[in-house]
Design an enzyme around this catalytic site. Structure first.
Site: not given
Ligand code: SAH
Length: 350
Positions: A95, A119, A122, A165, A220, A295, A338
């Protein structure tokens, strides 16, 4: 499907193009002409390159791929945000997003198919990582998004904050960003280009040594190792102290103010004591703290904090003297965070 076997014209090192011109007894300046066509004049194919002899255009079309991706979906939000879901030659999907904000025309691009960092909140890493993007595929996202602009508007900012990443694919990301910032590329000043990382100290040090000219944002998300180990699993083998020390070294070399990102998750990392710990962790650093209210991702249990909790968090940080920015959410209605669109449109496994 196998990846295409023809070289990709948008590979920014241009070795294949230079060699091709040599093999076909063409003057070297043709490489500059071709480059100008796709970076500046926004050509979408070889046919458009009218200052090249027809035989050269046809020869290039026979021997190179111009686009290696296909637009699977193009979404537009009412706030001007546009998002593309691109399918790569091998079937992988990524994307990228165009954001309009006043005179700014920013793009957010991906660096990998999926993500290995894991994470927990995510969408990009839910299925792990498939592969690194090539430099050409990263440049292609920029050009696809540039084509969404009217001719009198230019891309002004790039953030590498899409899927993946970037510091786990540093070589290709830097080759693509060098093309973006070069005068014979997109001509976007390095000050307007941001690389966002989960915080991989060795790769951050490589960036410090080789290219301390871009902005660095460090995700962080927690003010102490116990919480960060839960939210950002790679932290278990790294630790916040090493991440911040590597960020400080980048700042010393670059002179560019650091950004720390903090995704605010209701009842997880949004309490007053978290804000106080964060303030003492970052105090004294010439850094911007970018707080991003979560989000929500369908299927994940995390929630956006209430506006009262967000406000309280903000006040503590501001009172402590930190430079804080609370990011406005853009493109919510088109799942612009994302990795979300890819999941929504993923084919169910058969
Ligand atoms: N891997 C890089 C870049 C990818 S994401 C990094 O970790 O920085 C860019 C930022 O968006 C990161 O700070 C990431 O944690 C955050 N993010 C991911 N999913 C999100 C979501 N659903 N809501 C808000 N921010 C999110």
């Amino acid at each position: 499907m196998q990846p295409t076997m023809k070289p990709h014209l948008l590979e920014p090192d241009f070795e294949s193009l230079n060699q091709w011109l040599l093999d076909h007894a063409q003057p070297a300046f043709r490489a500059g002409q071709v480059r100008k066509w796709f970076f500046e004049k926004r050509a979408s194919g070889f046919d458009a390159m009218t200052d090249l002899p027809r035989t050269v255009r046809e020869g290039l079309a026979a021997d190179f791929e111009f686009w290696t991706t296909r637009i699977v979906r193009h979404q537009q939000a009412s706030d001007g945000t546009e998002k593309l879901l691109l399918q790569l030659a091998d079937g992988g999907r990524i994307e990228c997003v165009l954001l309009r904000d006043g005179a700014r025309r920013s793009i957010c691009i991906s660096s990998q198919v999926g993500c290995a960092m894991g994470c927990v909140f995510c969408a990009s890493g839910l299925d792990g990582v498939d592969r690194n993007l090539t430099a050409g595929e990263i440049v292609e996202q920029m050009l696809r998004l540039q084509q969404l602009l009217p001719p009198d508007e230019r891309l002004s900012h790039i953030v590498v904050m899409g899927m993946g990443e970037p510091l786990a694919n540093l070589k290709h990301v830097l080759a693509a960003l060098d093309a973006a910032s070069s005068r014979s590329g997109l001509g976007i000043s390095a000050r307007r280009i941001t690389i966002s990382t989960v915080g991989l100290p060795e790769a951050m040090d490589r960036l410090t040594q080789t290219r301390p000219r871009y902005h660095l944002a460090v995700s962080l998300h927690a003010p102490n190792d116990a919480l960060r180990n839960e939210l950002v699993p790679v932290n278990r083998r790294i630790g916040i102290g090493r991440v911040i020390a590597a960020a400080d070294r980048y700042f010393e070399a670059s002179g560019r103010r650091l950004t720390f990102e903090y995704v605010l998750l209701a009842d997880i990392n949004d309490r007053p004591e978290h804000a106080r710990q964060l303030a003492s962790l970052l105090r004294g650093r010439p850094a911007l703290l970018n707080v991003i209210p979560y989000n929500p991702v369908p299927g994940l249990p995390y929630r956006t904090p209430s506006s009262a909790a967000i406000q309280q968090f903000r006040e503590i940080l501001e009172l402590a003297g930190l430079v804080v920015q609370f990011r406005q959410r853009k493109g919510d209605e088109i799942a612009a965070a994302c990795g979300q669109l890819r999941r929504v449109t993923a084919q169910p496994a058969s």
